[in-house]
Design a protein around this motif. Structure first.
Motif, short mmCIF file in Angstrom:
data_model
loop_
_atom_site.label_atom_id
_atom_site.label_comp_id
_atom_site.label_asym_id
_atom_site.label_seq_id
_atom_site.Cartn_x
_atom_site.Cartn_y
_atom_site.Cartn_z
N VAL A 68 -12.25 -19.52 1.64
CA VAL A 68 -11.30 -18.47 1.29
C VAL A 68 -12.07 -17.15 1.24
O VAL A 68 -13.16 -17.09 0.67
CB VAL A 68 -10.63 -18.74 -0.07
N PHE A 69 -11.49 -16.10 1.84
CA PHE A 69 -12.18 -14.81 1.80
C PHE A 69 -11.17 -13.67 1.70
O PHE A 69 -9.99 -13.81 2.04
CB PHE A 69 -13.05 -14.61 3.06
N SER A 70 -11.62 -12.55 1.18
CA SER A 70 -10.82 -11.33 1.16
C SER A 70 -11.71 -10.16 1.56
O SER A 70 -12.93 -10.19 1.37
CB SER A 70 -10.21 -11.08 -0.22
N LYS A 71 -11.09 -9.15 2.15
CA LYS A 71 -11.80 -7.94 2.52
C LYS A 71 -12.12 -7.14 1.26
O LYS A 71 -11.27 -7.00 0.38
CB LYS A 71 -10.97 -7.09 3.48
N VAL A 72 -13.32 -6.59 1.19
CA VAL A 72 -13.71 -5.79 0.02
C VAL A 72 -12.77 -4.63 -0.16
O VAL A 72 -12.35 -4.29 -1.27
CB VAL A 72 -15.17 -5.29 0.17
N SER A 73 -12.35 -4.00 0.93
CA SER A 73 -11.48 -2.82 0.84
C SER A 73 -10.13 -3.19 0.24
O SER A 73 -9.58 -2.45 -0.57
CB SER A 73 -11.27 -2.21 2.23
N LYS A 74 -9.58 -4.38 0.61
CA LYS A 74 -8.30 -4.81 0.05
C LYS A 74 -8.42 -5.07 -1.44
O LYS A 74 -7.55 -4.75 -2.23
CB LYS A 74 -7.83 -6.09 0.74
N ARG A 75 -9.53 -5.66 -1.83
CA ARG A 75 -9.74 -5.99 -3.25
C ARG A 75 -9.80 -4.72 -4.09
O ARG A 75 -9.26 -4.63 -5.16
CB ARG A 75 -11.02 -6.81 -3.39
N LYS A 76 -10.48 -3.70 -3.58
CA LYS A 76 -10.56 -2.44 -4.30
C LYS A 76 -9.17 -1.82 -4.45
O LYS A 76 -8.82 -1.27 -5.48
CB LYS A 76 -11.49 -1.48 -3.57
N LYS A 77 -8.36 -1.92 -3.38
CA LYS A 77 -7.01 -1.38 -3.42
C LYS A 77 -6.18 -2.06 -4.48
O LYS A 77 -5.43 -1.43 -5.22
CB LYS A 77 -6.35 -1.55 -2.05
N MET A 78 -6.31 -3.38 -4.61
CA MET A 78 -5.54 -4.13 -5.59
C MET A 78 -5.92 -3.74 -7.01
O MET A 78 -5.09 -3.74 -7.91
CB MET A 78 -5.76 -5.62 -5.40
N ASN A 79 -7.17 -3.40 -7.22
CA ASN A 79 -7.63 -3.07 -8.56
C ASN A 79 -7.03 -1.77 -9.07
O ASN A 79 -7.21 -1.42 -10.23
CB ASN A 79 -9.15 -3.00 -8.60
N ASN A 80 -6.33 -1.03 -8.20
CA ASN A 80 -5.69 0.20 -8.62
C ASN A 80 -4.36 -0.05 -9.32
O ASN A 80 -3.71 0.89 -9.77
CB ASN A 80 -5.46 1.13 -7.42
N ILE A 81 -3.93 -1.30 -9.39
CA ILE A 81 -2.70 -1.64 -10.11
C ILE A 81 -3.04 -1.82 -11.58
O ILE A 81 -3.96 -2.56 -11.94
CB ILE A 81 -2.08 -2.94 -9.56
N SER A 82 -2.31 -1.14 -12.45
CA SER A 82 -2.53 -1.25 -13.89
C SER A 82 -1.33 -1.93 -14.54
O SER A 82 -0.20 -1.84 -14.04
CB SER A 82 -2.75 0.13 -14.52
N TYR A 83 -1.59 -2.61 -15.66
CA TYR A 83 -0.56 -3.39 -16.33
C TYR A 83 -0.52 -3.02 -17.81
O TYR A 83 -1.55 -2.83 -18.44
CB TYR A 83 -0.84 -4.89 -16.20
N ARG A 84 0.70 -2.94 -18.37
CA ARG A 84 0.84 -2.68 -19.81
C ARG A 84 2.25 -3.04 -20.25
O ARG A 84 3.17 -3.15 -19.44
CB ARG A 84 0.55 -1.21 -20.13
N SER A 85 2.39 -3.23 -21.57
CA SER A 85 3.73 -3.46 -22.12
C SER A 85 4.45 -2.12 -22.22
O SER A 85 3.82 -1.07 -22.41
CB SER A 85 3.64 -4.12 -23.49
N LEU A 86 5.77 -2.15 -22.07
CA LEU A 86 6.56 -0.92 -22.05
C LEU A 86 7.26 -0.69 -23.38
O LEU A 86 7.63 -1.63 -24.08
CB LEU A 86 7.61 -1.01 -20.94
N LYS A 87 7.44 0.59 -23.70
CA LYS A 87 8.20 0.98 -24.88
C LYS A 87 9.65 1.17 -24.49
O LYS A 87 9.97 1.47 -23.33
CB LYS A 87 7.62 2.27 -25.47
#
Length: 300
Positions: free
Chosen positions: A113-132
């Motif tokens: 299994v492999f992923s491109k480094v560039s794709k992985r960096k792009k995915m890390n730009n997604i942030s998660y949090r609970s909403l008010k």
């Protein structure tokens, strides 16, 4: 004409075990092709499982060519594989522009299994949090695209699940989003939690967990919604939201998640990949509300 690689065959010892694993891993269903072959269409490449028990020939399991699968985030898939109890035989390693690892499938075959480094960096730009609650309004969904092309759905007939040819396109309009806002606001007002996934300032995914315990033993909490915006699917957003909901439910004292889930083939493959199964006991209120949904559970 130059040779073109279009298919691969994996010899398996236990066909049911192999189908179960590869439907989970590939997040798509197998099609039976004769008595001994089962086909997965992986974006045009044909992957066959070969059941030697129906054929008069000898097979040495686990002695095959190396299959290599590209994913969006190899590290997350590695965690998924480890959670299933499978053996990692080559650790997560950066090789040139790829993040790579290898494992053995249930039949003993070595899989890369492999992923491109560039794709992985792009995915890390997604942030998660609970909403008010004051964040949940129509404007929050101004860039959200709830589009889904459905071609097949699961139906239970005579106590058996059947995948049927049921086609429709699902698009949410203003009335659906108004109803969604009311539902999510009610979730928070009643003590539940809504998680959001954001790309910069734009909502690209969300999930909601209710606070009312369900079941004869009061051991379920309901995952009432989970969606990723159309252009952001396949990036692990749904999986991350699912894990956040699981942690929240477990911390609240639940033993299981209860999910009244859309019956579309792709939706059910997602839940199957997460490890969900048909609910041991059905919540009749939810069944009556959406009779064509599949009633699922996930053990925390």
């Amino acid at each position: 004409m130059k040779p073109k690689l279009e298919s691969a065959y994996i010899a398996v010892e236990n066909i049911e075990r192999a189908i179960n694993f590869y439907e989970w891993f590939l997040e798509r269903s197998a099609a039976k092709k004769g008595e001994s072959l089962y086909l997965f269409d992986v974006d045009g490449f044909r992957l066959f499982l070969f059941d030697h028990n129906n054929e008069n020939e000898k097979v040495k399991y686990g002695d095959n060519c190396l299959l290599s699968f590209e994913v969006d985030d190899a590290e997350k898939i590695k965690e998924k594989i480890e959670d299933r109890g499978l053996k990692i035989i080559f650790p997560l390693t950066k090789i040139l522009d790829n993040i790579v690892f290898e494992f053995k499938d249930p039949e003993g075959n070595q899989i890369e299994v492999f992923s491109k480094v560039s794709k992985r960096k792009k995915m890390n730009n997604i942030s998660y949090r609970s909403l008010k609650i004051d964040e949940i309004k129509l404007s929050l969904f101004s860039n959200f695209d709830r589009h889904q092309e459905v071609t097949k759905c699961w139906r239970k007939e005579n106590k058996k699940w059947i995948l049927k040819n049921i086609s429709f396109t699902e698009n949410w309009e203003i009335d659906e989003y108004k109803f969604l806002v009311k539902c999510l606001q009610k979730t928070i007002k009643t003590g539940g939690t809504v998680f959001g996934a954001f790309k910069e300032k734009h909502l690209v995914g969300f999930a909601s967990l209710e606070n009312q315990f369900l079941g004869s033993k009061n051991n379920y909490l309901q995952l009432s919604s989970i969606h990723a915006s159309n252009n952001y699917r396949g990036q692990g957003i749904g999986k991350t939201l699912f894990k956040l909901v699981c942690k929240k439910a477990k911390d609240a004292g639940a033993e299981k998640l209860y999910i009244s889930a859309h019956s579309a083939e792709e939706t059910q493959l997602f839940y199957k990949a997460m490890g969900c199964k048909e609910a041991v006991e059905y919540n009749q209120t939810l069944v009556e509300k959406k009779p064509y949904d599949c009633q699922l559970e996930y053990v925390l």
